[in-house]
Design a protein around this motif. Structure first.
Motif, PDB file in Angstrom:
ATOM      1  N   MET B   1      78.960  70.399 101.360  1.00 38.09           N
ATOM      2  CA  MET B   1      77.797  71.283 102.112  1.00 38.09           C
ATOM      3  C   MET B   1      76.712  70.315 100.679  1.00 38.09           C
ATOM      4  SD  MET B   1      76.468  72.550 104.536  1.00 38.09           S
ATOM      5  CE  MET B   1      77.514  74.158 104.220  1.00 38.09           C
ATOM      6  N   GLN B   2      75.863  69.769 100.912  1.00 41.69           N
ATOM      7  CA  GLN B   2      74.641  68.184 100.605  1.00 41.69           C
ATOM      8  C   GLN B   2      73.306  69.167 100.712  1.00 41.69           C
ATOM      9  OE1 GLN B   2      75.354  64.260 100.926  1.00 41.69           O
ATOM     10  NE2 GLN B   2      73.767  64.203  99.793  1.00 41.69           N
ATOM     11  N   THR B   3      72.184  69.285  99.737  1.00 39.09           N
ATOM     12  CA  THR B   3      70.730  69.266 100.300  1.00 39.09           C
ATOM     13  C   THR B   3      70.429  68.263 100.097  1.00 39.09           C
ATOM     14  OG1 THR B   3      70.680  70.342  98.555  1.00 39.09           O
ATOM     15  CG2 THR B   3      71.312  71.489 100.257  1.00 39.09           C
ATOM     16  N   ILE B   4      69.554  67.251 101.243  1.00 39.42           N
ATOM     17  CA  ILE B   4      68.372  66.595 100.714  1.00 39.42           C
ATOM     18  C   ILE B   4      67.631  66.834 101.410  1.00 39.42           C
ATOM     19  CG2 ILE B   4      71.034  64.728 100.619  1.00 39.42           C
ATOM     20  CD1 ILE B   4      70.152  63.575 103.787  1.00 39.42           C
ATOM     21  N   LEU B   6      64.935  65.992 104.626  1.00 36.99           N
ATOM     22  CA  LEU B   6      64.826  65.076 106.006  1.00 36.99           C
ATOM     23  C   LEU B   6      65.092  63.276 106.308  1.00 36.99           C
ATOM     24  CD1 LEU B   6      64.672  65.838 108.917  1.00 36.99           C
ATOM     25  CD2 LEU B   6      62.633  66.306 108.977  1.00 36.99           C
ATOM     26  N   ARG B   7      63.548  63.027 105.516  1.00 41.66           N
ATOM     27  CA  ARG B   7      63.090  62.158 105.004  1.00 41.66           C
ATOM     28  C   ARG B   7      64.835  60.993 105.004  1.00 41.66           C
ATOM     29  NH1 ARG B   7      59.685  57.391 102.874  1.00 41.66           N
ATOM     30  NH2 ARG B   7      57.809  59.653 101.903  1.00 41.66           N
ATOM     31  N   HIS B   8      65.541  61.342 104.251  1.00 49.43           N
ATOM     32  CA  HIS B   8      66.849  60.974 104.261  1.00 49.43           C
ATOM     33  C   HIS B   8      67.805  60.843 105.412  1.00 49.43           C
ATOM     34  CE1 HIS B   8      64.684  61.073 100.346  1.00 49.43           C
ATOM     35  NE2 HIS B   8      64.328  59.906 100.589  1.00 49.43           N
ATOM     36  N   LEU B   9      67.585  61.162 106.219  1.00 47.08           N
ATOM     37  CA  LEU B   9      68.730  61.487 106.984  1.00 47.08           C
ATOM     38  C   LEU B   9      68.587  60.316 108.045  1.00 47.08           C
ATOM     39  CD1 LEU B   9      68.563  64.672 109.298  1.00 47.08           C
ATOM     40  CD2 LEU B   9      70.011  63.747 107.190  1.00 47.08           C
ATOM     41  N   ALA B  10      69.965  59.902 108.485  1.00 44.91           N
ATOM     42  CA  ALA B  10      69.760  58.591 109.407  1.00 44.91           C
ATOM     43  C   ALA B  10      70.168  58.546 110.566  1.00 44.91           C
ATOM     44  CB  ALA B  10      71.148  57.598 108.995  1.00 44.91           C
ATOM     45  N   PRO B  11      69.425  58.405 111.660  1.00 43.60           N
ATOM     46  CA  PRO B  11      69.828  58.153 112.945  1.00 43.60           C
ATOM     47  C   PRO B  11      70.945  58.779 113.814  1.00 43.60           C
ATOM     48  CG  PRO B  11      67.887  56.469 112.287  1.00 43.60           C
ATOM     49  CD  PRO B  11      69.079  56.747 111.525  1.00 43.60           C
ATOM     50  N   GLY B  12      70.834  59.871 114.063  1.00 46.54           N
ATOM     51  CA  GLY B  12      71.717  60.500 115.008  1.00 46.54           C
ATOM     52  C   GLY B  12      72.546  61.801 113.853  1.00 46.54           C
ATOM     53  N   GLN B  13      72.575  61.780 112.623  1.00 40.84           N
ATOM     54  CA  GLN B  13      72.640  62.941 111.463  1.00 40.84           C
ATOM     55  C   GLN B  13      71.897  63.961 112.093  1.00 40.84           C
ATOM     56  OE1 GLN B  13      72.196  61.203 107.589  1.00 40.84           O
ATOM     57  NE2 GLN B  13      73.766  62.879 106.701  1.00 40.84           N
ATOM     58  N   SER B  14      73.585  65.220 112.001  1.00 36.43           N
ATOM     59  CA  SER B  14      72.872  65.927 112.096  1.00 36.43           C
ATOM     60  C   SER B  14      72.431  67.384 111.419  1.00 36.43           C
ATOM     61  CB  SER B  14      74.108  66.590 113.156  1.00 36.43           C
ATOM     62  OG  SER B  14      73.419  66.290 114.153  1.00 36.43           O
ATOM     63  N   ALA B  15      71.338  68.143 111.254  1.00 32.66           N
ATOM     64  CA  ALA B  15      71.960  68.857 109.958  1.00 32.66           C
ATOM     65  C   ALA B  15      71.640  70.373 109.429  1.00 32.66           C
ATOM     66  CB  ALA B  15      70.899  68.300 108.798  1.00 32.66           C
ATOM     67  N   VAL B  16      70.722  70.882 108.539  1.00 37.59           N
ATOM     68  CA  VAL B  16      70.342  71.926 108.772  1.00 37.59           C
ATOM     69  C   VAL B  16      69.456  73.226 108.480  1.00 37.59           C
ATOM     70  CG1 VAL B  16      70.671  74.956 108.662  1.00 37.59           C
ATOM     71  CG2 VAL B  16      72.435  73.288 110.072  1.00 37.59           C
ATOM     72  N   VAL B  17      68.341  73.341 108.819  1.00 38.12           N
ATOM     73  CA  VAL B  17      66.922  73.463 107.347  1.00 38.12           C
ATOM     74  C   VAL B  17      67.115  74.303 106.842  1.00 38.12           C
ATOM     75  CG1 VAL B  17      64.529  73.940 107.060  1.00 38.12           C
ATOM     76  CG2 VAL B  17      65.618  72.817 109.419  1.00 38.12           C
ATOM     77  N   VAL B  74      67.500  70.187 104.047  1.00 40.13           N
ATOM     78  CA  VAL B  74      68.170  69.942 104.959  1.00 40.13           C
ATOM     79  C   VAL B  74      69.475  69.859 103.803  1.00 40.13           C
ATOM     80  CG1 VAL B  74      67.100  69.296 106.898  1.00 40.13           C
ATOM     81  CG2 VAL B  74      68.170  67.761 105.189  1.00 40.13           C
ATOM     82  N   GLU B  75      70.556  70.813 104.898  1.00 41.67           N
ATOM     83  CA  GLU B  75      71.774  70.608 104.436  1.00 41.67           C
ATOM     84  C   GLU B  75      72.710  70.045 105.973  1.00 41.67           C
ATOM     85  OE1 GLU B  75      73.198  75.016 104.009  1.00 41.67           O
ATOM     86  OE2 GLU B  75      72.280  75.195 102.525  1.00 41.67           O
TER      87      GLU B  75
END
Lengths: 714, 77
Positions: B1-4, B6-17, B74-75
């Motif tokens: 589990m990693q927190t970053i 939202l800007r650094h998510l790639a299209p198609g990637q899922s995460a939890v706030v 997000v995680e």
């Protein structure tokens, strides 16, 4: 209308189908007004249930009931101040959790509430199954499933709403827990507020306490008015806030929101079953193409171009019908009335003036129709999404695109609603910049001018020239915005957080209602302001006229004339002299000192002065100027104004183009100036727009005309 | 589990706030739109100029700018 008429208020998120429901409930029995003191549209209508009339008030679409936006405040203040008998919250079933956030806030306020669970069909397509009875039981409210677009469930919803409203229930605020810390703070504050507020009988102390903890600007302002109370309340809020920051690293208002969503999730878990996961629905697939990096912008340009082609193609024939109708009307009046001031007033003032404007109603109607398609289909929001980064480079906001388009970005809007639409912009500087550049767009009132000049001088390239004018107006608007934002309007950016509603096929009924509403606003303006302005302009162009000595001279010349040809010659000279001797003629001539380098003659100048009142007047004034000036008093010439201009000496395509540029940019009309004054709260910005825009228009028209001549174009 | 962010998510990637690190108007607006801790989301795509970003959450689509996405931690798996 009976006095005991029941009032049902419609609340709901934008895009939840509130408008569809309102239309389904009221049909054609609706009208648009304003909430007192603000210019947010207040739509009211009448529904019928078993022969009984029910008043329906459509509240502005909001996601929340905070004091964050004007729409939310208006909705909240209407509920609190006017206390409708019952509130219907339109909830998008396919987007249940976020939509229930507003429902929970309505429940906290305590209004008698019925949930209209709309878009059941969409929810089903997405594999969602909602247990309506369970939802109703968990929320303790009537819940009626709906498909508002097709009218399914609408009568049942109305029945439930009337049933609840006619019992005139007490307001029952929902009490949910927001966690131990907040709950304790709420009890403390509620105890303080219980006896103290003047609204105590109407609003629960707990609701007011909740708003205090949320830092609601309006409620806090009321609290501060009562100094003794504020002295007790503010420390409690502050203490709680500090405590939460220390223990949870969070603010009370976000903790409160978390608990609201927790309450909603608990309900959704029990009432909503996701039968099958739809990984990517139709809307997402469409979006992949339409917001694609390469295809998206090309498609957007294609849409804009397609809209022109459609509007010109579709409106061609009806515009001709209108022209013929008013030509016939003028002829009929001429044939019945004796020559004189009355006939001149009716034919040249009223019929030519108003006819010139109403003749373009089909054009404007088809343009509004095209805009309604883009709004109702969900594409307008994608335009904001695609354009935001670009517009931000010019100091505007993605949402500015909506104002720019409503103002005539695709040509055929109106700056008045566009300036009002800037209210959705939370960034004051970007908003002001948008307000100031919206008048550069090609509004519906400029279209008649373009249309006239294009058909006279660019008859074979109509759509191309219109397209060029649109690109120019955008270029001018964006550059002006950039300059404003780096000089007079420096400042930071505000949030751009916007829902992208699913693509939907617009319903014909919805499209017709939207088109009709806006077209009717235009016609009303044409019928009132423009009639008045046409009459003033007619008077300016008719008085004082020739003095007795000159008149006698022309009488003499006419008597001496030997042939019909000579008599005609004298009549033409006399008409020219008459117009030249009027107030307008004199003003137009004086202005030629400055407008000569632009290629405008005195008739154009008169028309441009008239256009300050409303741009539509430019065409009608030119119509009047040419028909009077060329001695056509005897009969309304069937020959359209366009042909007359094309044949007039001094007019070239280059001069016509310079005039179109000038008309595009110069001072906003009186109606727009008035709205700018209201929206900016003073005369400073409307005056700025009037002078600044006219100066820019002058310089650009000068550049076009003189530059074109140097290049040998004119 | 990693927190970053939202800007650094790639299209198609899922995460939890995991956290929303802003208050005021922007914070309130994000909450109104359902972006609260524990909310699953997925990045659908980015506009042609790489900004704003389009995400899907709670069954609907939302767009916000990259500099606003910075405030949403997000995680990711």
């Amino acid at each position: 209308m009976s006095q005991a008429q029941l009032i049902v208020a419609l609340a709901g998120n934008p895009n939840a189908g509130k408008t569809s429901l309102f239309n389904a409930l009221t049909g054609a029995r609706q009208h648009v007004g304003n909430y007192p003191g603000v210019t947010v549209d207040k739509k009211e209508g009448e529904a019928r249930l078993d022969g009984q009339a029910v008043k329906i008030v459509d509240l502005p679409g909001t996601y929340s009931l905070t004091a964050y936006s004007l729409e939310e405040l208006v909705a909240r203040n209407y509920l609190i101040g006017d206390r409708p008998d019952v509130v219907v919250d339109v909830v998008d079933a396919s987007n249940l959790e976020r939509n229930l956030y507003l429902a929970v806030q309505l429940m906290e306020l305590g209004v008698p509430l019925v949930i209209g669970l709309n878009m059941m069909d969409v929810a089903e397509q997405r594999g969602m199954k909602i247990d309506v009875a369970k939802l109703s039981q968990l929320m303790g409210l009537p819940v009626v499933p709906l498909v508002a677009r097709s009218g399914q469930g609408v009568q049942e919803l109305l029945r439930q709403a009337v049933l609840l409203g006619s019992q005139h229930p007490q307001w029952k605020p929902l009490n949910i827990s927001y966690g131990a810390d907040v709950d304790q703070g709420l009890s403390e504050l509620a105890a303080l507020l219980e006896g103290a507020t003047p609204r105590q009988g109407l609003l629960s102390a707990r609701w007011l306490a909740l708003k205090c903890l949320e830092g609601d600007s309006e409620v806090m302002e009321r609290v501060r008015e009562n100094q003794a109370l504020a002295g007790q309340i503010l420390p409690v809020c502050q203490r709680l806030s500090e405590h939460m920051r220390a223990t949870l690293d969070d603010e009370p208002e976000s903790v409160i929101a978390d608990y609201r969503y927790g309450f909603i999730s608990a309900i959704a878990r029990q009432a909503l079953v996701l039968e099958r996961e739809v990984r990517m629905d139709f809307s997402d697939k469409v979006d992949r193409v339409l917001t694609n990096r390469l295809i998206g912008p090309l498609f957007l340009l294609g849409v804009l171009y397609g809209v022109y082609q459609f509007v010109f193609w579709a409106s061609k024939t009806p515009v001709e019908w209108f022209e013929r109708l008013f030509g016939w009307l003028g002829g009929a009046v001429e044939a019945t009335l004796p020559e004189g001031i009355l006939r001149s007033l009716i034919v040249s003032g009223v019929i030519d003036g108003v006819g010139g404007v109403l003749g373009f109603v089909p054009l404007i109607m088809f343009m509004f129709f095209a805009i309604a398609i883009m709004e109702d289909s969900g594409y307008m929001a994608r335009m904001a999404y695609l354009m935001d980064r670009l517009l931000r480079a010019f100091g505007l906001h993605g949402n500015s695109v909506i104002s720019l388009i409503v103002g005539g970005g695709i040509s055929g809007g109106c700056a008045v609603p566009a300036v009002m639409a800037t209210r959705t912009l939370k960034d004051p500087q970007a908003r002001l910049a948008t307000i100031l550049v919206v008048p550069f767009m090609n509004c519906g009132a400029k279209l008649p001018v373009y249309s006239l000049l294009i058909s006279a001088f660019f008859a074979h390239r109509q759509a191309d020239v219109m397209f060029a004018l649109t690109i120019i107006s955008w270029g001018v608007a964006l550059l002006a915005a950039r300059l404003l934002r780096s000089s007079l309007l420096k400042g930071s950016q505000a949030p751009f957080v916007m829902e992208l509603p699913p693509y939907r096929t617009p319903t014909l009924k919805g499209l017709f209602i939207h088109t009709w509403e806006r077209t009717w606003q235009y016609v009303k303006k044409a019928g009132t302001i423009l009639l008045a302005v046409s009459l003033v302009v007619w008077a300016l162009m008719s008085f004082p006229g020739l003095d007795a000595q000159q008149a006698a001279r022309y009488e003499r010349l006419a008597a001496q004339a030997q042939s019909d040809q000579e008599r005609q010659e004298v009549a033409n000279q006399r008409a020219a002299a008459e117009l030249s001797a009027t107030v307008a003629g004199r003003l137009g001539r004086v202005l030629t000192v400055v407008t000569d380098p632009l290629g405008f003659d005195w008739r154009t100048n008169v028309a441009l002065v008239g256009g300050l009142a409303a741009k539509e007047v430019i065409v009608s004034t030119m119509g009047t100027a040419y028909s009077l000036g060329q001695g056509a008093k005897k009969s309304v010439d069937a020959e359209p104004l366009a042909k007359r201009l094309a044949a007039s000496p001094g007019w070239t395509p280059l001069a016509a183009f310079a005039l179109m540029i000038f008309v595009m940019i110069y001072s906003p009309c009186v109606a727009t100036l008035a709205v700018i004054r209201r929206e900016t709260g003073g005369w400073r910005w409307p005056l700025f727009a009037m002078l600044h825009h006219t100066l820019v228009a002058y310089l650009l028209a000068l550049l076009v005309y003189q530059g074109g001549r140097l290049l040998g174009l004119g | 589990m990693q927190t970053i962010s939202l800007r650094h998510l790639a299209p198609g990637q899922s995460a939890v706030v995991a956290k929303v690190t802003t208050g005021g108007e922007l914070g309130r607006r994000l909450r109104d739109m359902g972006l609260v801790p524990g909310t699953p989301l997925k990045v659908i795509g980015r506009a042609p100029l790489k900004d704003p970003v389009e995400i899907k959450l709670r069954g609907y689509n939302l767009t916000l700018r990259n500099n606003e996405a910075d405030h949403i931690i997000v995680e990711v798996e």
